[in-house]
Design a protein around this motif. Structure first.
Motif, mmCIF file in Angstrom:
data_model
loop_
_atom_site.group_PDB
_atom_site.id
_atom_site.type_symbol
_atom_site.label_atom_id
_atom_site.label_comp_id
_atom_site.label_asym_id
_atom_site.label_seq_id
_atom_site.Cartn_x
_atom_site.Cartn_y
_atom_site.Cartn_z
ATOM 1 N N ALA A 179 9.722 -48.324 5.123
ATOM 2 C CA ALA A 179 11.147 -48.288 4.790
ATOM 3 C C ALA A 179 11.351 -47.926 3.320
ATOM 4 N N GLY A 180 10.535 -48.504 2.440
ATOM 5 C CA GLY A 180 10.645 -48.190 1.013
ATOM 6 C C GLY A 180 10.275 -46.753 0.721
ATOM 7 N N LEU A 181 9.254 -46.261 1.419
ATOM 8 C CA LEU A 181 8.824 -44.877 1.245
ATOM 9 C C LEU A 181 9.932 -43.913 1.664
ATOM 10 N N GLN A 182 10.572 -44.191 2.789
ATOM 11 C CA GLN A 182 11.646 -43.312 3.254
ATOM 12 C C GLN A 182 12.810 -43.298 2.268
ATOM 13 N N ARG A 183 13.113 -44.455 1.687
ATOM 14 C CA ARG A 183 14.200 -44.500 0.691
ATOM 15 C C ARG A 183 13.858 -43.634 -0.522
ATOM 16 N N ARG A 184 12.595 -43.696 -0.973
ATOM 17 C CA ARG A 184 12.205 -42.919 -2.155
ATOM 18 C C ARG A 184 12.205 -41.415 -1.876
ATOM 19 N N LEU A 185 11.699 -41.030 -0.701
ATOM 20 C CA LEU A 185 11.585 -39.611 -0.389
ATOM 21 C C LEU A 185 12.891 -39.028 0.133
ATOM 22 N N GLY A 186 13.714 -39.855 0.762
ATOM 23 C CA GLY A 186 14.998 -39.382 1.275
ATOM 24 C C GLY A 186 14.883 -38.413 2.431
#
Length: 367
Positions: A179-186
Motif C-alpha cells: 500500500a505504501g509503495l503504491q502511494r509513492r509510485l502513484g
C-alpha cells in the motif's frame, strides 16, 4: 499511470454455462488502488486476467486510457502482473529476475541497472540481489516479484492474491509495504484478494463480486456502513454481521422478540418481512431490568486482549445442537466486561446503527 474502464465486460468459458464475468462495468481512476474481492469462483481473478490480456473478452470491452484493448497482445499493454505463485526463475538471481523483461525489450544495460537498483532500494532488497529464489524467504520472493513489476514502469499494476502464500504475520507487514509503495509510485493498481481484511485496509475503493456480477463499489468505510444488500453486508466485516429475518408490524421489526423501530420512510417500502442486520459493535449489554433488551445464553467467548467477541443464542445451551441457528448473535465487548460461557446476558441494538434490507430481494431499504 492510466485510467481503466470495464464496459459491460463479459467472459464465458462455455456457451451453455453461466458467465464467469457477467457484464461488469467498472471505472478505475488514474492512480487509484482498487481491490476486487469476493468468494472463490466469483470472477475476480478472471476480471484481472482479462485486463492483462491473459483471458479474452467475450462481450463488452476493456479500455486503458480510453483505448479499447481488444486485439492488443499482453506484452503490448504496458500492464505488469504480480502472480500469487511469484513465478520467479529459480536459476536466476533476484537482480536477473527483476531485469528479465527489460533485457527482452532490449533496454540499455545502464538503464536496466539503474531501474533494478532503484526498485531494490524501494523494496529493501539491496543485500539480496545476488541471491536465487531458493535462498530467500516467502516475503523476500514476493518483494522480488514486486520489483520485477516496478522496473517495467507500467501504466497499470495487476496483482492476483500476491500475499496468500505468506504466513499471517508476514501478510500484515507486506500488505502495508504494498500500500505504501503504491502511494509513492502513484501507479493505477487493481488488486485481487479473497481476504476482506486486506481489501478493507489496502484499497481506495473496494469492488465486491458475486457469481461474476458486480455487487457494490465503494470506499471501505461506505462498504461497511452502507452495504447495498445482505450479501455485501455478510461478506464484509469480521466477525460477520448478525442477519435476522423479521416480520414487520406497525412499523416495527420483531428481532428475536425485540421490537426494532423501522424508519418511517422505510416502513412503506418494507413488505411483511424484512432482514435486519446488526454488526457486533452495534449491540450493547444492558441491565437485566432493561425492558427493551433480549436475553442471550453465551456459547463462546473469543478474547483478543483489547476486546472480546461474545457469541450467544436465544434459549438454553444444547451441546447436541450443531446445526446452524438463526438465533445466534455476535457481540463485541470491551476488555473489562467479564462474560463467561453459559452465562445469560441482556442486550439490545443501537437503533441508529441497524441495517434494514428487503425480506425478498435482500436489497438495502433506503429512506
Amino acid at each position: 499511470m492510466a485510467t481503466v474502464y470495464f464496459d459491460e465486460a463479459t467472459r464465458r468459458y462455455s456457451k451453455d454455462g453461466a458467465p464467469a464475468v457477467d457484464h461488469v462495468t467498472l471505472d478505475i481512476a488514474d492512480g487509484e488502488f482498487l481491490v476486487l474481492v469476493g468468494p472463490s469462483g466469483c470472477g475476480k481473478s478472471t476480471s484481472l486476467r482479462m485486463l492483462a490480456g491473459l483471458e479474452p473478452v467475450d462481450g463488452g470491452r476493456i479500455l486503458v486510457d480510453g483505448h479499447d484493448q481488444k486485439g492488443v497482445r499482453p506484452r503490448d499493454r504496458d500492464i505488469a502482473m504480480v502472480f500469487q505463485s511469484y513465478a520467479l526463475y529459480p536459476n536466476m538471481s533476484a537482480a536477473q529476475n527483476m531485469a528479465f523483461a527489460l533485457d527482452n525489450s532490449k533496454v540499455a544495460k545502464a538503464e536496466i541497472r539503474s531501474r533494478v537498483a532503484e526498485a531494490a532500494r524501494i523494496l529493501e532488497l539491496e543485500d539480496l540481489l545476488d541471491r536465487k529464489p531458493g535462498q530467500m524467504s516467502g516475503g523476500q520472493r514476493q518483494r522480488v516479484a514486486m520489483g520485477r513489476a516496478i522496473v517495467r514502469q507500467p501504466k497499470v499494476f495487476c496483482m492476483d492474491e500476491p500475499l496468500s502464500n505468506l504466513d499471517a504475520k508476514l501478510r500484515v507487514s507486506t500488505r502495508s509495504q504494498i500500500a505504501g509503495l503504491q502511494r509513492r509510485l502513484g501507479i493505477t493498481t487493481v488488486y485481487v484478494t479473497h481476504d476482506q481484511v486486506e481489501a478493507m485496509t489496502m484499497g481506495h475503493r473496494v469492488a465486491v463480486l458475486r457469481d461474476g456480477r458486480l455487487q457494490q463499489v465503494a470506499p471501505p468505510d461506505e462498504l461497511y456502513d452502507r452495504p447495498v444488500n445482505t450479501f455485501v453486508a455478510a461478506f464484509i466485516g469480521s466477525p460477520a454481521i448478525t442477519l435476522v429475518d423479521a416480520p414487520v408490524r406497525d412499523g416495527r421489526a420483531d428481532v428475536h422478540g425485540l421490537e426494532v423501530p423501522i424508519d418511517r420512510s422505510l416502513a412503506g417500502a418494507a413488505g411483511e418481512r424484512v432482514t435486519v442486520g446488526v454488526r457486533p459493535e452495534s449491540w450493547r449489554i444492558v441491565p437485566e431490568s432493561d425492558p427493551e433488551g433480549i436475553d442471550l445464553t453465551v456459547e463462546l467467548v473469543e478474547s483478543l486482549g483489547s476486546e472480546s467477541f461474545v457469541y450467544g443464542r436465544r434459549g438454553p445451551l444444547d451441546p447436541a445442537d450443531d446445526a446452524p441457528d438463526t438465533e445466534r448473535v455476535t457481540i463485541k465487548t470491551e476488555k473489562r466486561v467479564p462474560v463467561a460461557v453459559g452465562e445469560t446476558v441482556r442486550v439490545r441494538p443501537v437503533e441508529s446503527e441497524v441495517h434494514v434490507f428487503d425480506g425478498s430481494s435482500g436489497e438495502r431499504l433506503v429512506g
